[in-house]
Design a protein around this motif. Sequence first.
Motif, mmCIF file in Angstrom:
data_model
loop_
_atom_site.group_PDB
_atom_site.id
_atom_site.type_symbol
_atom_site.label_atom_id
_atom_site.label_comp_id
_atom_site.label_asym_id
_atom_site.label_seq_id
_atom_site.Cartn_x
_atom_site.Cartn_y
_atom_site.Cartn_z
ATOM 1 N N LEU A 19 0.903 -1.316 -0.111
ATOM 2 C CA LEU A 19 -0.029 -0.175 0.184
ATOM 3 C C LEU A 19 0.955 1.132 -0.057
ATOM 4 C CD1 LEU A 19 -2.842 1.192 0.175
ATOM 5 C CD2 LEU A 19 -2.841 1.252 2.527
ATOM 6 N N ALA A 23 0.829 4.032 -2.984
ATOM 7 C CA ALA A 23 0.427 5.033 -2.752
ATOM 8 C C ALA A 23 1.548 6.212 -3.155
ATOM 9 C CB ALA A 23 -0.017 5.363 -1.020
ATOM 10 N N SER A 27 0.924 9.090 -6.066
ATOM 11 C CA SER A 27 1.377 10.418 -5.692
ATOM 12 C C SER A 27 2.247 11.042 -6.444
ATOM 13 C CB SER A 27 1.882 10.546 -4.326
ATOM 14 O OG SER A 27 0.787 10.045 -3.393
ATOM 15 N N LEU A 172 -6.056 5.341 -3.875
ATOM 16 C CA LEU A 172 -5.923 4.763 -2.297
ATOM 17 C C LEU A 172 -6.918 3.570 -2.181
ATOM 18 C CD1 LEU A 172 -5.360 7.881 -0.120
ATOM 19 C CD2 LEU A 172 -3.702 6.194 -0.957
ATOM 20 N N GLY A 175 -5.414 0.821 -3.721
ATOM 21 C CA GLY A 175 -4.412 0.330 -3.325
ATOM 22 C C GLY A 175 -4.772 -0.530 -2.148
ATOM 23 N N VAL A 176 -5.981 -0.175 -1.235
ATOM 24 C CA VAL A 176 -6.077 -0.987 -0.156
ATOM 25 C C VAL A 176 -6.791 -2.344 -0.583
ATOM 26 C CG1 VAL A 176 -7.756 -1.127 1.636
ATOM 27 C CG2 VAL A 176 -6.726 1.095 1.278
#
Length: 469
Positions: A19, A23, A27, A172, A175-176
């Motif tokens: 994760l 992220a 980003s 996110l 990603g989770v």
Amino acid sequence: MKLPSLLRRTPFRLTLLFLALFAAAASAILAYVYFASADEARTKAERDVQAEVEVLTGIYQARGIDALNRALIDRTLRDSAFVYLLMNPDESWVTGSLTVSPIEKMEGDRQWITFPFTDTDAEGRVTRPQVRGVQQRLSGGEMLLVGQSMSDTEAYLARLTQALWTAMGIVLLLGVAGGLLVSRNLEKAMGRLNKVVTAVQEGDLKTRVPVRNSGDELDELGAGLNTMLDRLEGSMASIRHAGDAIAHDLRSPLTRMRAKLEVALMDAEAGKIDGVDAVQLALDEADSLLKTFNTVLAIARLQAAAGRTPDPKVFDAADLAADMAELYEPASEDKGLEFSAEIERGLLVEGNQPFLAQALANIIDNAIKYTPKGGAVMLRARRRSSGEVEYSVTDTGPGVPEGDRERVIERFVRLDNSRTEAGSGLGLSLVGAVMEAHGGRIILDEGPGAYGGFGPGLRVALVLPAANG
């Protein structure tokens, strides 16, 4: 920390790592998109301003300051997206939507600047957008400032920022979700490994890791663990078998030794002289036991080397074959056997010469032992077409049935036709261990066939890799 506990914690740690990396990468990509878009918007504004300046300076150069003044008034009244300021050489105001220059002291004849500009939008609201502009000195000394409002650009960047934050939220969430999916799959795989490790810790060596044949790293790990467990199970079975075999094979000589010692003791008490003979027989039995144990220790040392040759040196295999021929030729003649040798020269190998000598001695000794009187034994040392070096011993004895040729290399295996001969069944087992430690192999096949009415014979070949150089 125990291994099962570590395996249970690993998926959670990997999920957090996945994760975090996901992220960070997302980003970085979104930040690049934002700054690249902002830079492109600023560059476009500068291009538009530069184009407008070129048009106005063209008017000035062609028709003079009055024509430029009229052009600026016309552009200002048309509610253009540009802001203008024309000043005399003494920096007094001439015309334009600006009353004073935002540049207090101009450096050179041309200078770019970003400054706030108070304006009123279509709905009557006061706004203070940023303006990107350039101030330029004209050929007559006048100052011309042209700027473009960045309100549209700011609105675009605001929408872009909102979109990027939304995208970041989606990233996110993905990603989770991806981390949970990876964690779940990894946790299942680790659970299978944990189950196997726990079972092995409890003594169950038959359990194995299920392999999904997906070809990924977890499958490779599982296959490697299964291979390790196969070898471990085989080693433990070999140890148990060796212990049972040692106990079985040593029972008879130990019983004979005890009987001989009892006879010696009784003869000594009775004053008889053949007690010395009994003691000598007991010593012979003890020597046989020591020889068995020494062979077992030699095999254990070779197997502990795990495929590495102990104390390797480069030497000529032909010299070793010649020494063996010289050593065993008299023994063969004493038994009434015809012994011959064919040895090529320059057969360099790298290995432990004492161990190879023992292996070669074992197969020559077996050939002499099991070949009937009147038979023949042939020792050869040659280079194979593959470049490997081969020792071979061929006899005209009873041979070994094809179905038993792999089995006779195992420890303490003795065929029925060899039970009448002295031995422990470790000779070929030691030879196999020596070949494995040297990266070679042992080959058993039929000999020259019936010879003078004897058996099919046996050919034992020891194949070794040639030394480099």
